[in-house]
Design a protein around this motif. Sequence first.
Motif, PDB file in Angstrom:
ATOM      1  N   TYR A  92       0.824  -0.934   0.161  1.00  0.00           N
ATOM      2  CA  TYR A  92      -0.111   0.049   0.097  1.00  0.00           C
ATOM      3  C   TYR A  92       0.935   1.476  -0.110  1.00  0.00           C
ATOM      4  O   TYR A  92       0.609   2.071  -0.737  1.00  0.00           O
ATOM      5  CB  TYR A  92      -0.926   0.035   1.239  1.00  0.00           C
ATOM      6  N   ILE A  93       1.727   1.257   0.998  1.00  0.00           N
ATOM      7  CA  ILE A  93       2.913   2.414   1.001  1.00  0.00           C
ATOM      8  C   ILE A  93       3.472   2.679  -0.407  1.00  0.00           C
ATOM      9  O   ILE A  93       3.935   3.766  -0.971  1.00  0.00           O
ATOM     10  CB  ILE A  93       3.878   2.093   2.104  1.00  0.00           C
ATOM     11  N   ALA A  94       3.914   1.446  -1.118  1.00  0.00           N
ATOM     12  CA  ALA A  94       4.664   1.671  -2.433  1.00  0.00           C
ATOM     13  C   ALA A  94       3.790   2.066  -3.550  1.00  0.00           C
ATOM     14  O   ALA A  94       4.371   2.591  -4.586  1.00  0.00           O
ATOM     15  CB  ALA A  94       5.065   0.185  -2.669  1.00  0.00           C
ATOM     16  N   GLY A  95       2.532   1.950  -3.310  1.00  0.00           N
ATOM     17  CA  GLY A  95       1.528   2.644  -4.293  1.00  0.00           C
ATOM     18  C   GLY A  95       0.492   1.637  -5.042  1.00  0.00           C
ATOM     19  O   GLY A  95      -0.667   1.770  -5.286  1.00  0.00           O
ATOM     20  N   PRO A  96       1.017   0.531  -5.150  1.00  0.00           N
ATOM     21  CA  PRO A  96       0.068  -0.700  -6.233  1.00  0.00           C
ATOM     22  C   PRO A  96      -1.023  -0.922  -5.206  1.00  0.00           C
ATOM     23  O   PRO A  96      -2.083  -1.240  -5.860  1.00  0.00           O
ATOM     24  CB  PRO A  96       1.201  -1.959  -6.459  1.00  0.00           C
ATOM     25  N   GLY A  97      -0.883  -1.115  -3.830  1.00  0.00           N
ATOM     26  CA  GLY A  97      -1.894  -1.639  -3.061  1.00  0.00           C
ATOM     27  C   GLY A  97      -2.065  -3.238  -3.218  1.00  0.00           C
ATOM     28  O   GLY A  97      -1.213  -4.001  -3.448  1.00  0.00           O
ATOM     29  N   PHE A  98      -3.157  -3.577  -2.732  1.00  0.00           N
ATOM     30  CA  PHE A  98      -3.459  -5.034  -2.678  1.00  0.00           C
ATOM     31  C   PHE A  98      -4.995  -5.407  -2.825  1.00  0.00           C
ATOM     32  O   PHE A  98      -5.679  -4.196  -2.825  1.00  0.00           O
ATOM     33  CB  PHE A  98      -3.087  -5.746  -1.322  1.00  0.00           C
ATOM     34  N   ALA A  99      -5.176  -6.619  -3.036  1.00  0.00           N
ATOM     35  CA  ALA A  99      -6.715  -6.956  -3.356  1.00  0.00           C
ATOM     36  C   ALA A  99      -7.124  -7.887  -2.183  1.00  0.00           C
ATOM     37  O   ALA A  99      -6.396  -8.691  -1.610  1.00  0.00           O
ATOM     38  CB  ALA A  99      -6.701  -7.692  -4.904  1.00  0.00           C
ATOM     39  N   VAL A 100      -8.588  -7.853  -2.048  1.00  0.00           N
ATOM     40  CA  VAL A 100      -9.121  -8.662  -1.054  1.00  0.00           C
ATOM     41  C   VAL A 100     -10.098  -9.538  -1.790  1.00  0.00           C
ATOM     42  O   VAL A 100     -11.157  -9.327  -1.306  1.00  0.00           O
ATOM     43  CB  VAL A 100      -9.532  -7.932   0.124  1.00  0.00           C
TER      44      VAL A 100
END
Length: 529
Positions: free
Chosen positions: A291-299
């Motif tokens: 999330y900090i890097a930019g791409p984030g994540f999926a749930v």
Amino acid sequence: MTALIDQLRTAPRSVLGRIPGISGDDDESRRPLPVSGMLAAAMTLGVGLAALTTMTLIGWIAAPGSTALGSGLPGVFRTAAQIWLAAHHAGFAIPGGRVGLLPLGLMILPAVLLYKAARWMARDADLRLRLPAQLPKNSPKEQAGARRKAQLVLVVQAGVSLAAPYALLAGLIALVARNDVTQPYIGEVLASHFLLAFACGVLATARTIGPFRSMLRLLPERARAVALGTATATALMLTAGLLLVLSALLVNFRSIAELTSQLSPGFVGGVMLLLIQVLYLLNAVVWAMAYIAGPGFAVGTGTLVAPTGVNLEPMPLLPLLGALPDSGPAPAWAMGVIALPFLAGAVAGVVVVRVAPSPSYEAAPFWGLVTGVATGLTAGVLAALSGGPMRGEQLAAMGPSPWEVALSVALEVGVAAGLSAGLANWMLLYRDARKEPGKVAKAGAAIARAASKVGLAESDSAKPLPGHWMDATEADTQAIPVIRDDWMDEHASAAAEVQAQSRRRDIVDETDDRGGHVIYMDPYAWDKD
């Protein structure tokens, strides 16, 4: 367990040592490294399975009506074996999909056991005695390089000696743990067990050489600088991710409590639910880093949690997921977290230069960029380990995308590390260039003072003039006459004038005839043929 095996190992040597003419410390009494590795692998698997089987059995007894932990003692053992395989991040095939979202916290148990077993293996095989002897100072670089290469070869051999039998035994356990519902992937079992055992074996064997600082000396200077820079950037980003997770848990604690009350797990179920969420905490930290890097994540499929916005669908009823933000555009301050990878890269660039400064201005930014690429690859591997599918199509995408995280982190950390490394290296070279003349001047002054003490050079301190020119021949053997303040003679004004002038040793005062003789020097004598 390790103490018992140590006694079995030292018993034959103690018996041989009592026989006259036979030494118990002979190389023939030393156990071969592959044999020690096989014993260490078997010991690790035995202790780990025994611990997990005991915990599973306690849970099965506490909840007799539940079949989640298996039916009967054989089912309990298969469940414990499957948990052990999942602790190494080996996936399972289940009806309707596969399970790849495994807790990273569960990997701590086999990692600690493998490290302890590898330390025992190193002692049992006497790897410290097999290491090349320490070279004296100022040894040639060829000998130091050959010694480092021999140490690396021995460390790799120790890692393979532990990992190969460990992976083979894990494959046998995977065949035993199969049932109609869950079927472990044999390929993932062999690969995951081999890699984890190899990493722990290498670290433990390198630790036998000396402290952790000595472990880094096995690497060349440039590789050591890149490794430390990568570790620094990765640690800073993971620390920022941990702080973000803890903040989200505190802010959304009420939502987490409501989800827990909806499940109504009971006492035993509540303990198991809490344990599962603690084990998944490391996964959440890696997701926060993404999330900090930019791409984030999926749930889940079609979902996204990123600084640019949040899009969520119905999620699994896990209280830990209650810390996620609501769907909608993210606040403006959320974009500020993207600056954290750049700060981590700036610190990593300085670390690279401090460990291995570059003699040229152009090389330092390049190695900073290499550090960023290595950090991106590390972040991509962590993202791949922290995510994975979870059964059906709706939960087929869980966690960050490995290639997106790797690319984003490599660019952000690489650019910042390259700039900071170039600036730090330039400042270091500029400071050394300015300090060098000062060091030379101080050294010259110290040599001049030492030479003046032994009479090889004239002291810089001003010498008092004799009272009269007729006393000049006796000034070296007799005390200089004291001149009173009210005594003015023909030489008083000349002495004051000489003391007021700057001392230039390259200018000869031809009018000064005190002492009896004047020596004339030709300043251009060196330029004549």
